[in-house]
Design an enzyme around this catalytic site. Structure first.
Site, short mmCIF file in Angstrom:
data_model
loop_
_atom_site.label_atom_id
_atom_site.label_comp_id
_atom_site.label_asym_id
_atom_site.label_seq_id
_atom_site.Cartn_x
_atom_site.Cartn_y
_atom_site.Cartn_z
CG HIS B 56 -12.20 -2.30 -9.65
ND1 HIS B 56 -11.68 -1.72 -8.51
CD2 HIS B 56 -13.45 -2.66 -9.32
CE1 HIS B 56 -12.58 -1.73 -7.55
NE2 HIS B 56 -13.67 -2.29 -8.02
CG LEU B 104 -8.86 -2.00 -4.54
CD1 LEU B 104 -9.82 -3.14 -4.23
CD2 LEU B 104 -9.61 -0.83 -5.17
CG ASP B 133 -18.58 -0.94 -0.72
OD1 ASP B 133 -17.96 -1.35 -1.73
OD2 ASP B 133 -19.76 -1.27 -0.47
N GLY B 134 -15.32 -1.82 -0.52
CA GLY B 134 -14.43 -2.92 -0.18
C GLY B 134 -13.06 -2.43 0.23
CG HIS B 239 -15.48 -7.84 -8.62
ND1 HIS B 239 -15.50 -6.59 -8.06
CD2 HIS B 239 -14.19 -8.04 -9.02
CE1 HIS B 239 -14.29 -6.06 -8.10
NE2 HIS B 239 -13.48 -6.93 -8.68
NE ARG B 298 21.97 8.29 12.66
CZ ARG B 298 21.43 8.42 13.86
NH1 ARG B 298 20.13 8.63 13.97
NH2 ARG B 298 22.16 8.31 14.95
CD GLU B 346 5.93 3.53 8.81
OE1 GLU B 346 4.85 2.89 8.77
OE2 GLU B 346 6.51 3.79 9.88
CD GLN B 407 13.28 -0.80 15.70
OE1 GLN B 407 13.04 0.36 15.45
NE2 GLN B 407 12.31 -1.68 15.93
#
Lengths: 597, 597
Positions: B56, B104, B133-134, B239, B298, B346, B407
């Site tokens: 932003h 973010l 920082d947020g 903000h 796989r 992930e 899973q």
């Protein structure tokens, strides 16, 4: 504990005995010394709670519950069998598992939610969370660690089983317990390192943890994966592998040794406090908007949530530093003690909601719809947990305008529909928002409410009724030649398209599909049959959204179908201009109907 | 920088000027002192990279690029306009934004990916990431912080803009820069605190950061949101609000002061090194499986990836501590220098993949299908970034068996279909897996490959061809009375159902839908038309998966349609028994067809 873990996984032919062996002393000490729990009443809210964040270690936990008298020890031999509640990772199919775990790094958030609930209720109970070390690589752990210390949650105790190995190789940090301690300390926790195979040391640590005030407490336990079995202890490549029947099994059991001679039988001490009576919830009051009200559904969400909070003492609101956009701040203003500001950490927010729901609260967590994608694994696991929580995603679709595509929820309906047992609601005006918030509170499980940024007029009178799985037919005649199905901002476009088409002598049916899951198949099928053409319009990508839901409902009703959705990649621009650019406004709808007729 | 930020957001009528003002000196110092970048060739891989994690704050970054000569300064007045590439948050519609940000906490992972690429290529360039920082409340930041220090990435420099305010209230820690420093230090970074409005101090810090060796470097900048404008500076509630036109705008500009008199024009220094020639990729060799091969897709994924790595020098593999389950370890064995073990994180894995793809690598990231939900926001943002990366989700569906529902990937097709610009591939045997891995590498954008745990025989000869958007009709006759559509394990069931039905004299068509998105509408529509009944079978929840994709394709082809999917909540049990319990085996398919005919 060790014998049960080895035998049950060998019997199952799969499972994770080595990870059970690293935490056998930790679990024993916790269950039969620290925990205050009425084993015969596992859902009693006065109980301490235990969350096994390293879900694959569950055989040793099933063993502990069995030894505690929850169910016969012989049941342990049914581990992972299709008709047994003793699954390969915890699920609430067993009454002694509050929540499902097995997707790593989620337990601390859930435990934090339970700890917040206990504090809200003025209870003196504690929440214990056992984590592995590999899962401390998950950021969600650190989100929970931050908020727990920020809120001074001294009723939350984490036990870190530092056994050095992940699934496919050693963890990043091996046996460096000091590093883990420093990290938790820098995140505001009180910490200590303990030899995780020294029962006396663990008992002392648990005493200190229980006595600690003002911060959450982390016991960093130095352990060995496979502890007690020489061919497994502290060796890689034993993750997720049971001991084979025969010689190896015999050797493992021999090495673990004979059964302990206990001075007294193992028992779990029950809690000794009484809970204050919680007043029963009253009915959600009807909405009371003036006929000319003009406001966004996100605003109506805030006011409805505040109304709900007034009549329902167990409702809790959560937000991720967007409360002035989602309007959950309306609840905060009225009930600050029941509001949890989670800051910019959506995974933790949803994890807390799962924990709150597991102990009887009715949590409503809100952020921008797009940012709920951040917590999709927690939401998915909430489905496996059969958890009770509500999510509100604001700022859906291109209609939000110039903030651009990063802020637009365009896959949220697809995401939320695919969650097991979820409901998906999508209000179009203030009245429907108010009603759907009430319905969400009454509906068990995961309920998603999708709200919009643009202000709109009312579609409904205050006394209009709504129900889960319902819809409203807003325009209808025997001469209808098409059906328009929309919700949210596109319902208003569909109503305007009705006017455009009516001016040209074309009558169409208009349906408000405020409940996308479950869906009102009957009304949709009837409309498809009677009008022969169904056009859906949604401020969402074409895959998995409102259109696909309708298509599933009318798949076997002979009719023509056309989907209008956001097919390109959006961008910054005025919301109205974007809706036009992506073809979800009244004129495009009307043109489409004309061209299809 | 400040004037541009104020004026452009006021002109746009929306945006975040206050967050631009806190980092104006940081951006100026970075761009016009530290950065080595050929402004006219923004995609040159020799350039240093800059990632604006606090998306932003982009107006001040657009201003810096304009002042650096990327485009005319007058363009800044088109901020957020629908035909301008200067969006409200960065997107690659501007050539000077490598990736989209605005959700973010994702920038550090992306920057880490770019830093890993530079190191793989032996380049001496650096990656700078500016965070708010947020957003440090997001766990993904800490995932990236961990792996960056674990890998000793001294070409990664984070600048933390500690301006004290989030969107809806102050951050958890206000101006406590020491706390941020301690946390980054405990996560293995070299750190320093700097006054973020003191240009000389920032320049010196950047020098130290560039000279640092062995660890990533964090510059913790103490700043004020709204710095330089008295009615905005260090105040909450500004903000995302532009300064109104008129008196307030005049006051703001007056307080910022007159234009600087610069001794020399602002310039960004270009990089001064040459890159070694990368050999052109060769064609993926054909698969070479014996006719009696019996292996899981796989496993075939692992061998195909290793083959691809041999012919394609830019292919990189990533995994999240599941490489012995996804079989990406086959690539690791051959090309350890091009493998990134991301441990159990992930979000960071996918963020790194986005970063790798943005600088020309072809990343393949793998984990269990269900755990990709953890990174859905990063994947979604990858769509907005029009990023080039490939995901492989193994262990899909109930067929994995006794590990249980936590899973099982059962919503992954829905999730991946809904991503903008994605492709979704689902192989059924080793040959198709091999071919689809090759296709994934050639296909720009996000490509998802879904692999299965159970071993199966081959369906195809080694010379069978596959293509994006294709399908294979495996059984077909003029007498077909139904069409079965499956993929993965359900294709094998459909083929077996063909046999059962053929024994009863019922002929059916069988289609392997190996490309779910894009989808082979023509073949599906023809089958629907010719057989009159379409039955889809999938090891996935009913919403948004293979069935919904088929239904969209045949929506306007007159036929009967029936969806077979996993409609209940699964549990632990043998894979075969679970497939039977949830009705996705050959006998149920055959029974369903019989009952529908």
């Amino acid at each position: 504990m060790r014998k049960h873990s080895i035998i049950s996984t060998t019997e199952a032919g799969s499972g994770h005995p080595s990870t059970c062996l690293s935490c056998a002393e930790l679990i024993s000490a916790l269950f039969f010394y620290a925990l205050r729990f009425d084993v015969q009443n596992p859902k009693d809210v006065l109980n301490d709670r235990f969350v096994l964040s390293k879900g694959h270690g569950v055989p040793v936990v099933w063993a502990a519950w069995a030894e505690a008298g929850a169910f016969p020890v012989s049941e342990l031999l049914n581990l992972r069998k299709i008709d047994s509640p003793l699954e390969g990772h915890p699920t609430p199919r067993s009454a002694w598992a509050d929540v499902a775990t097995g997707s790593l790094g989620q337990g601390l958030s859930i435990g934090l939610g339970m700890a917040i609930s206990a504090r809200m209720d003025g209870q003196d109970s504690r929440v214990y969370v056992l984590t592995g070390d590999g899962e401390l690589a998950e950021g969600s752990v650190w989100e929970a660690a931050m908020l727990a210390s920020h809120r001074g949650m001294d009723n939350l105790i984490a036990i870190l089983d530092i056994n050095r190995y992940g699934q496919s190789e050693g963890t990043m940090y091996g046996a460096d317990t000091t590093l883990y301690e420093e990290r938790f300390r820098s995140f505001g926790w009180t910490t200590e390192i303990v030899d995780g195979h020294d029962v006396s040391a663990i008992l002392a640590a648990l005493d200190r943890a229980r006595a600690n005030r003002g911060t959450p407490y982390a016991i960093v336990a130095d352990t060995r994966k496979g502890k007690g079995v020489s061919f497994m202890e502290d060796l890689d490549d034993w993750h997720g592998k049971p001991v084979p029947q025969g010689e190896m099994l015999e050797q493992a059991l021999a090495e673990i040794g004979t059964d302990l001679e206990l001075a007294e039988p193992l028992t779990v001490r029950p809690p000794d406090r009484k809970r204050a009576e919680v007043p029963a919830p009253a009915a959600m009051p009807a909405p009371d908007f003036p006929a000319d009200a003009h406001l966004a559904t996100r605003q109506a969400y805030g006011s409805a949530l505040a109304e709900l909070g007034r009549v329902h003492p167990e409702v809790v609101a959560l937000d991720g530093d967007t409360k002035n956009s989602t309007y959950s701040q309306e609840f905060l203003k009225k009930f600050p003690e029941r509001f949890v500001e989670c800051f910019i950490a959506e995974q933790n927010m949803v994890g807390i909601a799962v924990g709150l729901g597991a102990v009887g609260k009715i949590p409503f967590a809100s952020t921008f719809a797009c940012f709920l994608t951040r917590a999709y694994d927690q939401i998915r696991m909430g489905g496996v947990s059969q958890a009770n929580f509500k999510l509100c995603g604001s700022h859906c679709g291109v209609s939000i305008g110039s903030d651009g595509p990063s802020q637009m929820g365009l896959e949220d309906i697809a995401m939320m529909r695919a969650v097991h047992g979820s409901s998906v609601l999508y209000p179009s005006d203030a009245v429907s928002t108010h009603r759907l918030v009430g319905i969400a509170a009454e509906t068990p499980g995961i309920v998603y409410i999708r709200t919009s940024r643009p202000k709109t007029g009312l579609v409904y009178n205050n006394d209009t009724e709504f129900h889960l799985g319902g819809s409203h037919v807003l325009r209808s005649s025997k001469a209808d030649r098409a059906t328009l199905v929309g919700a949210g901002v596109t319902l208003h476009e569909a109503l305007q398209a009705f006017n455009i088409l009516a001016d040209q002598g074309i009558l169409v049916r208009v349906i408000d599909l405020y409940s996308i899951k479950p869906i009102d198949e009957k009304t949709l099928q009837q409309a498809a049959r009677e009008t022969g053409l169904v056009v859906t319009v949604e401020d969402h990508y074409p895959e998995g959204g409102l259109g696909d839901a309708v298509l599933s409902a009318i798949a076997n009703t002979p009719c023509h179908y056309h989907k209008i959705a956001v097919t390109g990649l959006p961008r910054s621009g005025p919301g109205r201009a974007l809706m036009q650019m992506f073809g979800i406004t009244a004129d495009t709808i009307a043109d489409t109907v004309e061209s299809l007729l």
